[in-house]
Design a protein around this motif. Structure first.
Motif, PDB file in Angstrom:
ATOM      1  N   GLU A 128       0.255 -11.649  -9.265  1.00  0.00           N
ATOM      2  CA  GLU A 128      -1.023 -10.982  -9.018  1.00  0.00           C
ATOM      3  C   GLU A 128      -1.131  -9.701  -9.844  1.00  0.00           C
ATOM      4  OE1 GLU A 128      -1.785 -12.416  -4.413  1.00  0.00           O
ATOM      5  OE2 GLU A 128      -0.387 -10.766  -4.800  1.00  0.00           O
TER       6      GLU A 128
ATOM      7  N   CYS B 244      -6.269  -4.965  -2.291  1.00  0.00           N
ATOM      8  CA  CYS B 244      -7.116  -6.067  -1.813  1.00  0.00           C
ATOM      9  C   CYS B 244      -7.922  -6.697  -2.942  1.00  0.00           C
ATOM     10  CB  CYS B 244      -8.035  -5.549  -0.714  1.00  0.00           C
ATOM     11  SG  CYS B 244      -9.040  -6.831   0.049  1.00  0.00           S
ATOM     12  N   ARG B 245      -8.351  -5.904  -3.912  1.00  0.00           N
ATOM     13  CA  ARG B 245      -9.149  -6.418  -5.035  1.00  0.00           C
ATOM     14  C   ARG B 245      -8.422  -7.472  -5.851  1.00  0.00           C
ATOM     15  NH1 ARG B 245     -10.465  -0.982  -7.528  1.00  0.00           N
ATOM     16  NH2 ARG B 245     -10.991  -0.001  -5.583  1.00  0.00           N
TER      17      ARG B 245
ATOM     18  N   ALA C 222      -4.636   0.334   0.092  1.00  0.00           N
ATOM     19  CA  ALA C 222      -4.799  -1.031   0.610  1.00  0.00           C
ATOM     20  C   ALA C 222      -6.049  -1.676   0.012  1.00  0.00           C
ATOM     21  CB  ALA C 222      -4.871  -1.015   2.135  1.00  0.00           C
ATOM     22  N   ALA C 223      -7.121  -0.885  -0.152  1.00  0.00           N
ATOM     23  CA  ALA C 223      -8.351  -1.405  -0.750  1.00  0.00           C
ATOM     24  C   ALA C 223      -8.144  -1.759  -2.220  1.00  0.00           C
ATOM     25  CB  ALA C 223      -9.482  -0.385  -0.593  1.00  0.00           C
TER      26      ALA C 223
ATOM     27  N   ASP D 250      -5.403  -9.045  -4.669  1.00  0.00           N
ATOM     28  CA  ASP D 250      -4.529  -9.824  -3.785  1.00  0.00           C
ATOM     29  C   ASP D 250      -5.100 -11.232  -3.629  1.00  0.00           C
ATOM     30  OD1 ASP D 250      -2.810 -10.737  -1.839  1.00  0.00           O
ATOM     31  OD2 ASP D 250      -3.686  -9.525  -0.241  1.00  0.00           O
TER      32      ASP D 250
ATOM     33  N   HIS E  24      -5.235   3.851   3.148  1.00  0.00           N
ATOM     34  CA  HIS E  24      -6.365   2.916   3.235  1.00  0.00           C
ATOM     35  C   HIS E  24      -6.980   2.667   1.858  1.00  0.00           C
ATOM     36  CE1 HIS E  24      -6.104   2.706   7.537  1.00  0.00           C
ATOM     37  NE2 HIS E  24      -6.157   4.039   7.626  1.00  0.00           N
TER      38      HIS E  24
ATOM     39  N   PRO F  29       0.823  -1.220   0.000  1.00  0.00           N
ATOM     40  CA  PRO F  29       0.000   0.000   0.000  1.00  0.00           C
ATOM     41  C   PRO F  29       0.855   1.268   0.000  1.00  0.00           C
ATOM     42  CG  PRO F  29      -0.965  -1.603   1.478  1.00  0.00           C
ATOM     43  CD  PRO F  29       0.369  -2.158   1.045  1.00  0.00           C
TER      44      PRO F  29
ATOM     45  N   GLY G  52      -4.220 -13.056  -0.238  1.00  0.00           N
ATOM     46  CA  GLY G  52      -4.650 -12.398   0.988  1.00  0.00           C
ATOM     47  C   GLY G  52      -3.536 -11.907   1.889  1.00  0.00           C
ATOM     48  N   ASP G  53      -2.321 -11.722   1.343  1.00  0.00           N
ATOM     49  CA  ASP G  53      -1.219 -11.275   2.195  1.00  0.00           C
ATOM     50  C   ASP G  53      -1.085  -9.753   2.289  1.00  0.00           C
ATOM     51  OD1 ASP G  53      -0.200 -10.755  -0.336  1.00  0.00           O
ATOM     52  OD2 ASP G  53       1.635 -11.933  -0.064  1.00  0.00           O
ATOM     53  N   GLY G  54      -1.994  -9.005   1.641  1.00  0.00           N
ATOM     54  CA  GLY G  54      -2.007  -7.553   1.751  1.00  0.00           C
ATOM     55  C   GLY G  54      -1.082  -6.833   0.789  1.00  0.00           C
TER      56      GLY G  54
END
Length: 146
Positions: free
Chosen positions: A138, A124-125, A120-121, A127, A117, A100, A130-132
């Motif tokens: 990816e 997330c779409r 990060a969002a 990822d 934030h 991020p 799920g490791d951020g």
């Protein structure tokens, strides 16, 4: 008249340019001559080695199908290099992934203001594990979806 496959690929004119004698095949000598025409030096020995490497039917010449395969592989490699370069621009922290923070920094350089934030969002779409963060795989998936 061009075959339907050659119309689909759009490479028939390029193939005909290389096929100087019009026999439907590209010889090592024709390859050397055409490369020289476009400003690239390719020795006859190197051209023969290249043709032998990609010659699927063993006749010592490149047919249209073999030519198309070579061009498609070159295009894929160029795309991969471009994606890798773009990934490295965003992956500015040397961690091998887009975080991020690195996304926020690059977006800021590009003139887009986003908070951590929001970045990060965005990550997330895409990822998948799920490791951020975004790995190169990816990132590649994300770029092919866009």
């Amino acid at each position: 008249m061009a075959s339907p496959r050659s119309n689909v690929t759009g490479l028939d004119a390029v193939f005909r340019f290389f096929d100087k004698d019009g026999d439907g095949k590209i010889s090592a000598a024709e390859l050397t001559l055409c490369m020289r025409t476009v400003g690239e030096e390719l020795s006859l020995e190197d051209a023969e080695a290249f043709v032998a490497l990609v010659d699927g039917d063993g006749d010592g010449l490149l047919g249209f199908e073999e030519f198309v395969k070579v061009v498609e592989v070159e295009g894929e490699e160029e795309t991969e290099r471009g994606l890798r370069a773009a990934f490295e621009m965003y992956e500015s922290e040397g961690e091998g992934c887009i975080t991020p923070r690195s996304l926020k920094r690059m977006l800021s350089r590009l003139g887009t203001s986003s908070g951590i934030h929001e970045c990060a969002a965005m990550i997330c779409r895409y990822d998948l594990d799920g490791d951020g963060v975004l790995s190169f795989e990816e990132f590649r998936s994300m770029m092919t979806m866009v």
